[in-house]
Design an enzyme around this catalytic site. Structure first.
Site, PDB file in Angstrom:
ATOM      1  N   HIS A  61      22.867  41.306  56.262  1.00  0.00           N
ATOM      2  CA  HIS A  61      21.821  41.969  55.262  1.00  0.00           C
ATOM      3  C   HIS A  61      20.667  40.630  55.163  1.00  0.00           C
ATOM      4  CE1 HIS A  61      21.735  44.112  51.476  1.00  0.00           C
ATOM      5  NE2 HIS A  61      20.397  43.390  51.786  1.00  0.00           N
ATOM      6  N   ARG A  65      10.664  41.210  56.897  1.00  0.00           N
ATOM      7  CA  ARG A  65       9.478  41.475  56.422  1.00  0.00           C
ATOM      8  C   ARG A  65       8.424  41.978  57.637  1.00  0.00           C
ATOM      9  NH1 ARG A  65      11.806  42.282  51.819  1.00  0.00           N
ATOM     10  NH2 ARG A  65      12.099  40.473  50.348  1.00  0.00           N
ATOM     11  N   ASN A  95      13.489  47.893  54.878  1.00  0.00           N
ATOM     12  CA  ASN A  95      12.386  48.096  54.079  1.00  0.00           C
ATOM     13  C   ASN A  95      11.163  47.378  54.366  1.00  0.00           C
ATOM     14  OD1 ASN A  95      13.727  45.735  53.476  1.00  0.00           O
ATOM     15  ND2 ASN A  95      13.188  45.867  51.108  1.00  0.00           N
ATOM     16  N   ASP A 152      18.561  49.962  52.012  1.00  0.00           N
ATOM     17  CA  ASP A 152      18.755  48.992  51.094  1.00  0.00           C
ATOM     18  C   ASP A 152      17.283  48.689  50.288  1.00  0.00           C
ATOM     19  OD1 ASP A 152      19.825  46.857  49.986  1.00  0.00           O
ATOM     20  OD2 ASP A 152      18.293  45.568  51.460  1.00  0.00           O
ATOM     21  N   HIS A 185      23.226  50.472  49.295  1.00  0.00           N
ATOM     22  CA  HIS A 185      22.845  49.461  48.145  1.00  0.00           C
ATOM     23  C   HIS A 185      23.394  50.313  46.727  1.00  0.00           C
ATOM     24  CE1 HIS A 185      19.376  47.462  45.717  1.00  0.00           C
ATOM     25  NE2 HIS A 185      19.889  48.218  45.140  1.00  0.00           N
ATOM     26  N   HIS A 238      26.198  43.793  49.009  1.00  0.00           N
ATOM     27  CA  HIS A 238      25.892  42.978  47.742  1.00  0.00           C
ATOM     28  C   HIS A 238      26.672  43.390  46.430  1.00  0.00           C
ATOM     29  CE1 HIS A 238      22.709  45.773  47.240  1.00  0.00           C
ATOM     30  NE2 HIS A 238      21.708  44.980  47.872  1.00  0.00           N
ATOM     31  N   ASP A 311      21.468  38.447  52.125  1.00  0.00           N
ATOM     32  CA  ASP A 311      20.433  39.232  51.403  1.00  0.00           C
ATOM     33  C   ASP A 311      19.210  38.359  51.287  1.00  0.00           C
ATOM     34  OD1 ASP A 311      18.999  41.386  50.168  1.00  0.00           O
ATOM     35  OD2 ASP A 311      19.962  41.537  48.210  1.00  0.00           O
ATOM     36  N   HIS A 315       9.935  35.963  49.622  1.00  0.00           N
ATOM     37  CA  HIS A 315       8.704  36.655  48.731  1.00  0.00           C
ATOM     38  C   HIS A 315       7.594  35.429  48.752  1.00  0.00           C
ATOM     39  CE1 HIS A 315      10.329  40.628  47.600  1.00  0.00           C
ATOM     40  NE2 HIS A 315      11.342  39.951  47.305  1.00  0.00           N
ATOM     41  N   GLY A 330      14.463  39.169  44.557  1.00  0.00           N
ATOM     42  CA  GLY A 330      14.983  38.898  45.828  1.00  0.00           C
ATOM     43  C   GLY A 330      14.939  37.202  46.001  1.00  0.00           C
TER      44      GLY A 330
HETATM   45  O1  DOR Z   1      16.569  41.598  45.343  1.00  0.00           O
HETATM   46  C1  DOR Z   1      16.311  42.362  46.076  1.00  0.00           C
HETATM   47  N1  DOR Z   1      15.603  42.170  47.262  1.00  0.00           N
HETATM   48  N2  DOR Z   1      17.226  43.158  46.612  1.00  0.00           N
HETATM   49  C2  DOR Z   1      17.072  44.393  47.335  1.00  0.00           C
HETATM   50  O2  DOR Z   1      17.681  45.170  47.406  1.00  0.00           O
HETATM   51  C3  DOR Z   1      15.635  44.243  48.151  1.00  0.00           C
HETATM   52  C4  DOR Z   1      15.341  42.948  48.249  1.00  0.00           C
HETATM   53  C5  DOR Z   1      13.985  42.675  48.872  1.00  0.00           C
HETATM   54  O3  DOR Z   1      13.633  43.310  49.889  1.00  0.00           O
HETATM   55  O4  DOR Z   1      12.980  41.929  48.425  1.00  0.00           O
END
Ligand code: DOR
Length: 434
Positions: A61, A65, A95, A152, A185, A238, A311, A315, A330
């Site tokens: 997981h 990006r 995603n 997810d 998820h 998770h 996970d 960011h 995240g």
């Molecule tokens: O905290 C999270 N961030 N949970 C998720 O399911 C997605 C992830 C993200 O893509 O930032």
């Protein structure tokens, strides 16, 4: 061809522990000799004294990006962070922008993966655009090598659509003997919407919207039922609540083909961390209570939870530097997972090998190349860990393009010293070699 010998370490894999030199070769990508019985000449020698040679870790997981948010992470930078964390394979979440729901995007991610410092296994969305309305072309994506499908970031809300997804996955024949994993998820958004942290005493005190544990548990419950109905395995991502762990434990006891993962942040941090209003502690599913943390730990100890998955969710500073309720959820995870697991779980290293390597490798369909055993002729994907090394997590030292680790300043024990991917030492003495 370059052969590299790791000298003086102790092998830890599914067949136990033994002290031996291990020689890897970067052309065949395999283990070519194991001492002391075999001759262990090599072009290069690397010190592994006091270290444990483990099968490289496999993360089910991660968010890399790319395509779409290369300021936060790229496949290359994420793979460097992975290698520094001892991971030799990671499953990339879909995603991205555009969403990884088509052959074109799967091929694109695979293309970036060719130059990476670990194996990049793209997962693909269950539904087109992760919108939860129409199934993605799973058959075509599986033919390209996708083995995990997940929306997810969000769960599939419609039970009928999830049933169809399970039936579709169950009908696909995979030639290589691996299977397709529907990874969920678990979050019923009708219950969680408006919530930015765990619903409880802390959310009330802080005046922040809460997500109840039941938002997760209802979907865990539903998907166990759908797995029972269809006979198709479901993997729960998770897990964060005591109730979810209990549900998975009961489902396994009844023989249902359910697997589950937990993240390091869910077995180390509680919702009390949010009292700083620092968005670095915002994550989905949210940090829960101490009782939940204890239950997740117990699930890892007793085998209810099959794998530690990070996970890893980078960011940018700009996007995280917003008020708690507006910042994206995240946290980073790749470079700190081994140390946190080693520090917090009190498990023997053999169990950590199962949770970080052997079992996730099998779930991801990577068991032929990752997860051990460490034997001559096997692919050389290894993590060399110094279990006694004490250090303090420092976000400035991360190889990720982002810095959003909630563990900055935390003292931990256990460090990945070297990582070998396909016979190449990609990390030596805690530094990436490329
Ligand atoms: O905290 C999270 N961030 N949970 C998720 O399911 C997605 C992830 C993200 O893509 O930032």
């Amino acid at each position: 061809m370059t052969t590299t010998a790791f000298r003086g370490g102790t092998i830890v894999d599914q067949s136990g522990e033994r002290t031996a030199d291990v020689v890897v070769d970067d052309v065949t990508g395999s283990i070519v000799a194991i001492g002391p019985e075999a001759p262990v000449d090599a072009d290069v020698s690397i010190d592994a004294e006091g270290c444990l040679l483990m099968p490289g870790f496999v993360d089910l997981h991660v968010h890399l990006r790319q395509p779409g948010n290369e300021a936060a992470e790229t496949v290359e930078s994420g793979s460097r962070a992975a290698a520094l964390g001892g991971f030799t394979a990671v499953v990339a979440m879909p995603n991205t922008t555009p969403c990884t729901d088509s052959a074109a995007v799967v091929r694109e991610v695979m293309g970036y993966g060719k130059a990476a410092l670990c194996e990049i296994k793209p997962s693909a969305a269950i539904t087109v655009g992760r919108d939860g309305e129409a199934l993605a072309p799973m058959g075509e994506l599986v033919e390209l090598g996708v083995r995990m499908v997940t929306d997810d970031g969000t769960g599939v809300q419609d039970a009928q659509l999830m049933r169809r997804a399970l039936e579709y996955a169950g009908s696909l024949v995979v030639e290589d003997g691996t299977s397709i994993v529907l990874s969920q998820h678990c979050e019923v958004t009708a219950l969680s919407q408006g919530g930015v942290m765990n619903e409880g005493a802390w959310s009330s005190r802080l005046g922040l919207g809460g997500q109840p544990a039941e938002a997760e548990e209802l979907m865990v419950m539903r998907d166990i039922a759908l797995s029972r109905l269809t006979g198709v395995p479901v993997h729960m991502q998770h897990l964060s609540t005591a109730g979810s762990v209990a549900l998975v434990r009961a489902a396994k006891a009844e023989g249902h083909p359910v697997t589950a993962e937990a993240t390091p942040h869910h077995f180390t941090l509680t919702d009390a961390s949010c009292s700083s209003y620092d968005p670095v502690f915002k994550v989905h599913p949210p940090l829960r209570t101490q009782a939940d943390v204890d239950a997740v730990k117990q699930g890892l100890v007793d085998g209810t939870i099959d794998a530690i998955a990070t996970d890893h969710a980078p960011h940018t500073v700009d996007s995280k530097e917003q008020p708690f309720d507006q910042a994206p959820p995240g946290m980073l995870g790749l470079e700190t997972a081994l140390a946190l697991a080693n520090t917090e779980l009190g498990l023997p290293m053999g169990r950590l090998v199962a949770l970080l390597s052997t079992t996730p490798a099998r779930i991801a369909g990577l068991g032929d190349r990752h997860g051990g055993p460490i034997e001559v002729g096997r692919p050389a994907n290894l993590a060399v860990v110094d279990p006694g090394h004490e250090w303090t997590i420092d976000r400035a030292e991360s190889a990720s393009l982002s810095t959003n680790t909630p563990f900055h300043g935390r003292p931990v024990k256990g460090k990945v010293r070297h990582t070998v991917f396909n016979g190449e030492p990609v990390v030596v003495d805690g530094r990436a070699t490329r």
